[in-house]
Design a protein around this motif. Sequence first.
Motif, PDB file in Angstrom:
ATOM      1  N   PRO A 150     -18.888  33.187  75.528  1.00 52.98           N
ATOM      2  CA  PRO A 150     -18.085  33.170  76.757  1.00 52.98           C
ATOM      3  C   PRO A 150     -17.076  32.020  76.745  1.00 52.98           C
ATOM      4  CG  PRO A 150     -20.417  33.422  77.266  1.00 52.98           C
ATOM      5  CD  PRO A 150     -20.321  33.106  75.802  1.00 52.98           C
ATOM      6  N   MET A 151     -15.903  32.309  77.217  1.00 51.07           N
ATOM      7  CA  MET A 151     -14.854  31.299  77.281  1.00 51.07           C
ATOM      8  C   MET A 151     -15.015  30.463  78.553  1.00 51.07           C
ATOM      9  SD  MET A 151     -12.857  31.521  74.618  1.00 51.07           S
ATOM     10  CE  MET A 151     -14.355  31.830  73.692  1.00 51.07           C
ATOM     11  N   PRO A 152     -14.693  29.185  78.456  1.00 56.00           N
ATOM     12  CA  PRO A 152     -14.691  28.358  79.672  1.00 56.00           C
ATOM     13  C   PRO A 152     -13.527  28.786  80.560  1.00 56.00           C
ATOM     14  CG  PRO A 152     -13.793  27.145  77.817  1.00 56.00           C
ATOM     15  CD  PRO A 152     -14.284  28.445  77.270  1.00 56.00           C
ATOM     16  N   ALA A 153     -13.553  28.377  81.795  1.00 55.74           N
ATOM     17  CA  ALA A 153     -12.428  28.662  82.692  1.00 55.74           C
ATOM     18  C   ALA A 153     -11.212  27.894  82.176  1.00 55.74           C
ATOM     19  CB  ALA A 153     -12.768  28.239  84.116  1.00 55.74           C
ATOM     20  N   PHE A 154     -10.120  28.617  82.000  1.00 52.46           N
ATOM     21  CA  PHE A 154      -8.903  27.979  81.512  1.00 52.46           C
ATOM     22  C   PHE A 154      -8.132  27.377  82.681  1.00 52.46           C
ATOM     23  CE2 PHE A 154      -9.586  31.349  78.263  1.00 52.46           C
ATOM     24  CZ  PHE A 154      -9.836  30.505  77.191  1.00 52.46           C
ATOM     25  N   PRO A 155      -7.533  26.200  82.490  1.00 56.56           N
ATOM     26  CA  PRO A 155      -6.760  25.586  83.569  1.00 56.56           C
ATOM     27  C   PRO A 155      -5.522  26.418  83.896  1.00 56.56           C
ATOM     28  CG  PRO A 155      -6.618  24.273  81.554  1.00 56.56           C
ATOM     29  CD  PRO A 155      -7.575  25.382  81.286  1.00 56.56           C
ATOM     30  N   GLU A 156      -5.178  26.460  85.152  1.00 59.80           N
ATOM     31  CA  GLU A 156      -4.062  27.280  85.640  1.00 59.80           C
ATOM     32  C   GLU A 156      -2.738  27.021  84.925  1.00 59.80           C
ATOM     33  OE1 GLU A 156      -2.331  30.343  87.666  1.00 59.80           O
ATOM     34  OE2 GLU A 156      -4.452  29.881  87.527  1.00 59.80           O
ATOM     35  N   PRO A 157      -2.400  25.791  84.533  1.00 62.97           N
ATOM     36  CA  PRO A 157      -1.123  25.590  83.832  1.00 62.97           C
ATOM     37  C   PRO A 157      -0.993  26.395  82.534  1.00 62.97           C
ATOM     38  CG  PRO A 157      -1.926  23.497  84.634  1.00 62.97           C
ATOM     39  CD  PRO A 157      -3.026  24.508  84.870  1.00 62.97           C
ATOM     40  N   LEU A 158      -2.100  26.801  81.941  1.00 62.43           N
ATOM     41  CA  LEU A 158      -2.018  27.628  80.735  1.00 62.43           C
ATOM     42  C   LEU A 158      -1.458  29.016  81.034  1.00 62.43           C
ATOM     43  CD1 LEU A 158      -5.231  26.895  78.645  1.00 62.43           C
ATOM     44  CD2 LEU A 158      -2.912  26.053  78.317  1.00 62.43           C
ATOM     45  N   ARG A 159      -1.540  29.436  82.279  1.00 64.90           N
ATOM     46  CA  ARG A 159      -1.027  30.762  82.658  1.00 64.90           C
ATOM     47  C   ARG A 159       0.464  30.876  82.350  1.00 64.90           C
ATOM     48  NH1 ARG A 159      -3.037  33.482  87.693  1.00 64.90           N
ATOM     49  NH2 ARG A 159      -2.202  35.560  87.476  1.00 64.90           N
ATOM     50  N   ARG A 160       1.243  29.903  82.798  1.00 70.02           N
ATOM     51  CA  ARG A 160       2.694  29.902  82.548  1.00 70.02           C
ATOM     52  C   ARG A 160       2.971  29.818  81.052  1.00 70.02           C
ATOM     53  NH1 ARG A 160       6.780  29.242  85.778  1.00 70.02           N
ATOM     54  NH2 ARG A 160       5.506  28.403  87.445  1.00 70.02           N
ATOM     55  N   LEU A 161       2.215  29.000  80.350  1.00 70.78           N
ATOM     56  CA  LEU A 161       2.394  28.847  78.909  1.00 70.78           C
ATOM     57  C   LEU A 161       2.108  30.169  78.187  1.00 70.78           C
ATOM     58  CD1 LEU A 161       3.141  26.640  76.886  1.00 70.78           C
ATOM     59  CD2 LEU A 161       0.709  26.087  76.730  1.00 70.78           C
ATOM     60  N   ALA A 162       1.040  30.853  78.590  1.00 64.31           N
ATOM     61  CA  ALA A 162       0.712  32.147  77.987  1.00 64.31           C
ATOM     62  C   ALA A 162       1.811  33.168  78.267  1.00 64.31           C
ATOM     63  CB  ALA A 162      -0.632  32.646  78.516  1.00 64.31           C
TER      64      ALA A 162
END
Length: 143
Positions: free
Chosen positions: A79-91
Amino acid sequence: MGTWGTGPFDNDAAADFAVGLDEAGPARRVEMVREVLVRTVDATGRLADADEAVAAAALFAAQCPEGEPVDPEDGPRTPMPAFPEPLRRLAHEALARIATDPAGPAPNWVDPDDAEQWQALLTRLRAVLVPPPSTVLDVDRPA
């Protein structure tokens, strides 16, 4: 490099990325996802990490309400850890770069149906990853 389907983990590079994620601790998994997205956004010339960036974006999208889960048979089994929201824009930026790069993986599909399915995957992921509108309030403005 082998490709056996149009899913985010249906190629050797993404499958190897999934294995690396499984072998890493939770904090390192977040960093690995961030690093591949940054490399893709910042790349000049050939997008060497495009397949891994699509896989990383799919992992983030899976944590979004509209996202599709990643099949553990294809992607990471851990299972992946919760990714920080700023990664959303980067993705989202990484996928935009991949989808529009004339030298990237998008034009390299031999079968037109596969190319269409892969482009549809990128479109779905980008739609899920659109950053939400800013909720910052202007405190100097009267209500």
